[in-house]
Design a protein around this motif. Structure first.
Motif, mmCIF file in Angstrom:
data_model
loop_
_atom_site.group_PDB
_atom_site.id
_atom_site.type_symbol
_atom_site.label_atom_id
_atom_site.label_comp_id
_atom_site.label_asym_id
_atom_site.label_seq_id
_atom_site.Cartn_x
_atom_site.Cartn_y
_atom_site.Cartn_z
ATOM 1 N N GLN A 193 23.866 1.124 -0.566
ATOM 2 C CA GLN A 193 24.186 1.544 -1.910
ATOM 3 C C GLN A 193 23.655 2.983 -2.101
ATOM 4 O OE1 GLN A 193 22.914 -0.710 -5.481
ATOM 5 N NE2 GLN A 193 24.952 -0.492 -6.110
ATOM 6 N N ASP A 194 22.402 2.853 -2.075
ATOM 7 C CA ASP A 194 21.676 4.210 -2.167
ATOM 8 C C ASP A 194 22.238 5.512 -1.376
ATOM 9 O OD1 ASP A 194 19.409 5.493 -3.468
ATOM 10 O OD2 ASP A 194 18.701 5.761 -1.524
ATOM 11 N N ALA A 195 22.604 4.928 -0.111
ATOM 12 C CA ALA A 195 23.068 5.769 0.914
ATOM 13 C C ALA A 195 24.337 6.384 0.631
ATOM 14 C CB ALA A 195 23.229 5.024 2.548
ATOM 15 N N LEU A 196 25.230 5.340 -0.189
ATOM 16 C CA LEU A 196 26.533 5.774 -0.511
ATOM 17 C C LEU A 196 26.362 6.653 -1.707
ATOM 18 C CD1 LEU A 196 29.684 5.439 -1.625
ATOM 19 C CD2 LEU A 196 28.880 3.670 -2.837
ATOM 20 N N TYR A 197 25.486 6.885 -2.651
ATOM 21 C CA TYR A 197 25.233 7.519 -3.614
ATOM 22 C C TYR A 197 24.489 8.993 -3.111
ATOM 23 C CZ TYR A 197 26.093 3.614 -6.528
ATOM 24 O OH TYR A 197 26.453 2.535 -7.334
ATOM 25 N N TRP A 218 31.905 6.561 -7.618
ATOM 26 C CA TRP A 218 31.817 5.564 -6.584
ATOM 27 C C TRP A 218 31.252 4.241 -6.927
ATOM 28 C CZ3 TRP A 218 33.877 6.436 -1.948
ATOM 29 C CH2 TRP A 218 34.160 7.685 -1.449
ATOM 30 N N SER A 219 30.531 4.285 -8.233
ATOM 31 C CA SER A 219 30.051 2.869 -8.707
ATOM 32 C C SER A 219 30.926 2.049 -9.293
ATOM 33 C CB SER A 219 28.671 3.029 -9.206
ATOM 34 O OG SER A 219 28.784 3.780 -10.471
ATOM 35 N N PHE A 225 29.281 -3.463 -3.710
ATOM 36 C CA PHE A 225 27.691 -3.343 -3.223
ATOM 37 C C PHE A 225 26.984 -3.974 -4.308
ATOM 38 C CE2 PHE A 225 28.166 0.490 -0.313
ATOM 39 C CZ PHE A 225 27.844 -0.334 0.864
ATOM 40 N N ASN A 226 27.473 -3.657 -5.623
ATOM 41 C CA ASN A 226 26.725 -4.430 -6.758
ATOM 42 C C ASN A 226 26.658 -5.890 -6.705
ATOM 43 O OD1 ASN A 226 25.856 -1.892 -7.850
ATOM 44 N ND2 ASN A 226 27.717 -1.690 -8.766
ATOM 45 N N ASP A 238 25.543 12.789 -11.535
ATOM 46 C CA ASP A 238 26.132 11.446 -12.148
ATOM 47 C C ASP A 238 27.439 11.121 -12.265
ATOM 48 O OD1 ASP A 238 23.296 11.104 -12.558
ATOM 49 O OD2 ASP A 238 23.266 11.925 -14.800
ATOM 50 N N PHE A 239 28.120 12.274 -12.562
ATOM 51 C CA PHE A 239 29.611 12.012 -12.528
ATOM 52 C C PHE A 239 30.220 11.447 -11.345
ATOM 53 C CE2 PHE A 239 34.155 13.025 -12.575
ATOM 54 C CZ PHE A 239 34.453 13.188 -13.972
#
Length: 390
Positions: free
Chosen positions: A40-44, A261-262, A271-272, A255-256
């Motif tokens: 998830q962190d890699a995604l962002y 993605w989230s 992921f969440n 953040d946008f």
């Protein structure tokens, strides 16, 4: 003296096989949560690499903008309108679009992300790009992302060996390729939506994407004069520029993208959900371990209760067991996760990196998981009656 007897530890260690199986189960759940939060962190992190490395204080995007990988352009004239405000020192533009790069070895075509800009001025904070700006001023020259996935072929390797590298790129809907020369390398890396990157001058960009008008750009970069307040300038631009553009700070731009993605893609939701499911699975696993341990030692607990030990002491034993399981299960979990992070990073080229933040988050989650299980598993212990047991 009674508090000095390690009852919690002695109960856990008495049946060594069960104890080891319990630790393996907790370690597995810790690894599961580590991997979910790592990806998830890699995604962002990967999705916002461009935003993090852009020069500028404020950024103009289309009001229809969804994410960096969805093409939404706006008129270049908006940049010149922004330049008319006193606090704006300079402006620059960035064109972005997917193309297809033909693997020079096997001839297969793969999507690649193309970033075009005027090389007369730096628009990126990447040293390797800025060192090669003069090369980009030449026609039909590109910089190749050496962090791209391997399906594009050994382009970076051949260039590093001083071999001349010529590649063919296609506009996404074009059947006719455009041949360019690789003049340098840089490192940006792939993301969940991008497999690799090319940087080219805006004049070459227009030649590759002949259906694109140079009067429409994708991102505007605004540099403020020294001492200007970014928030005040942002409010002023937002109030006076037409509604077809949106003004963002760098943090707002990042953040946008993260929010897209989230919230607006299935992968962010998945992921969440998987992190939550991993936590719930862990609670169930530890609950079964502790409940089984309480059931097998119920007579001993009843004896302690008959001797005058209060529920507080008995519950403390169970919570100590939960704490021991959490710590001893977490330790192999984090070491296994570090190995798997390196494996995933090498295989995917994504920034799957262990950090202190991740280590602390999963440690807290593991402790909370085990202590929650302890609380749920002690219902039977609270109501145990020595008279019924004996």
């Amino acid at each position: 003296m009674r508090n000095k007897i390690p009852v919690a530890w002695l109960q856990l260690a008495r049946q060594k096989l069960r104890f080891l199986v319990a630790l393996a189960g907790i370690a597995f759940v810790a690894v599961l949560m580590f991997m979910q939060i790592g990806f998830q962190d890699a995604l962002y992190a990967s999705a916002t690499q461009v935003q993090k490395n852009l020069e500028g204080d404020l950024f103009l995007i289309s009001s229809q903008y969804k994410s960096l990988t969805s093409n939404q352009s706006f008129p270049r004239i908006r940049l010149y309108q922004a330049l008319g405000f006193d606090d704006i020192e300079s402006v620059n533009s960035l064109y972005v679009q997917f193309a297809k790069l033909k693997n020079p070895i096997n001839g297969r075509k793969f999507p690649i992300y193309v970033l075009g800009f005027d090389p007369a001025k730096s628009v990126f904070k990447l040293p390797e790009v800025n060192e090669n700006l003069n090369l980009l001023k030449r026609p039909n020259v590109v910089l190749f992302d050496r962090g791209s996935r391997p399906e594009f072929g050994p382009i970076a390797e051949k260039f590093s060996q001083n071999e001349p590298v010529s590649i063919e790129i296609f506009g996404y809907n074009s059947l006719v390729g455009y041949r360019v020369k690789v003049a340098g390398l840089f490192k940006l890396g792939p993301s969940f939506g991008v497999d690799g990157n090319l940087m080219i001058s805006y004049s070459t960009f227009i030649k590759v994407f002949q259906d694109r008008s140079p009067e429409y750009i994708d991102i505007g970069l605004l540099t403020l004069k020294p001492g200007a307040d970014p928030q005040k300038v942002l409010a002023m631009l937002s109030a006076h520029l037409p509604e077809d553009v949106k003004v963002l700070t760098r943090e707002g731009f990042i953040d946008f993208e993260k929010n897209y993605w989230s919230v607006r893609t299935p992968i962010g939701f998945i992921f969440n959900l998987m992190v939550i499911m991993g936590f719930i699975v862990g609670v169930v696993v530890v609950y079964q371990i502790l409940y089984s341990n309480i059931s097998s030692h119920l007579a001993e607990y009843a004896t302690l209760k008959a001797m005058g030990f209060k529920n507080k002491y008995l519950l403390g034993v169970v919570f100590k067991q939960a704490f021991i399981l959490a710590i001893l299960g977490y330790i192999p979990g984090i070491f296994i996760s570090i190995f798997l992070y390196d494996l995933a990073k090498n295989a995917t080229k994504l920034p799957v990196i262990m950090s202190y933040d991740k280590a602390l988050i999963i440690l807290f989650a593991t402790l909370l998981m085990c202590l929650t299980s302890a609380f749920l598993s002690t219902n039977k212990l609270r109501v145990v009656d020595p008279a019924e047991i004996f």
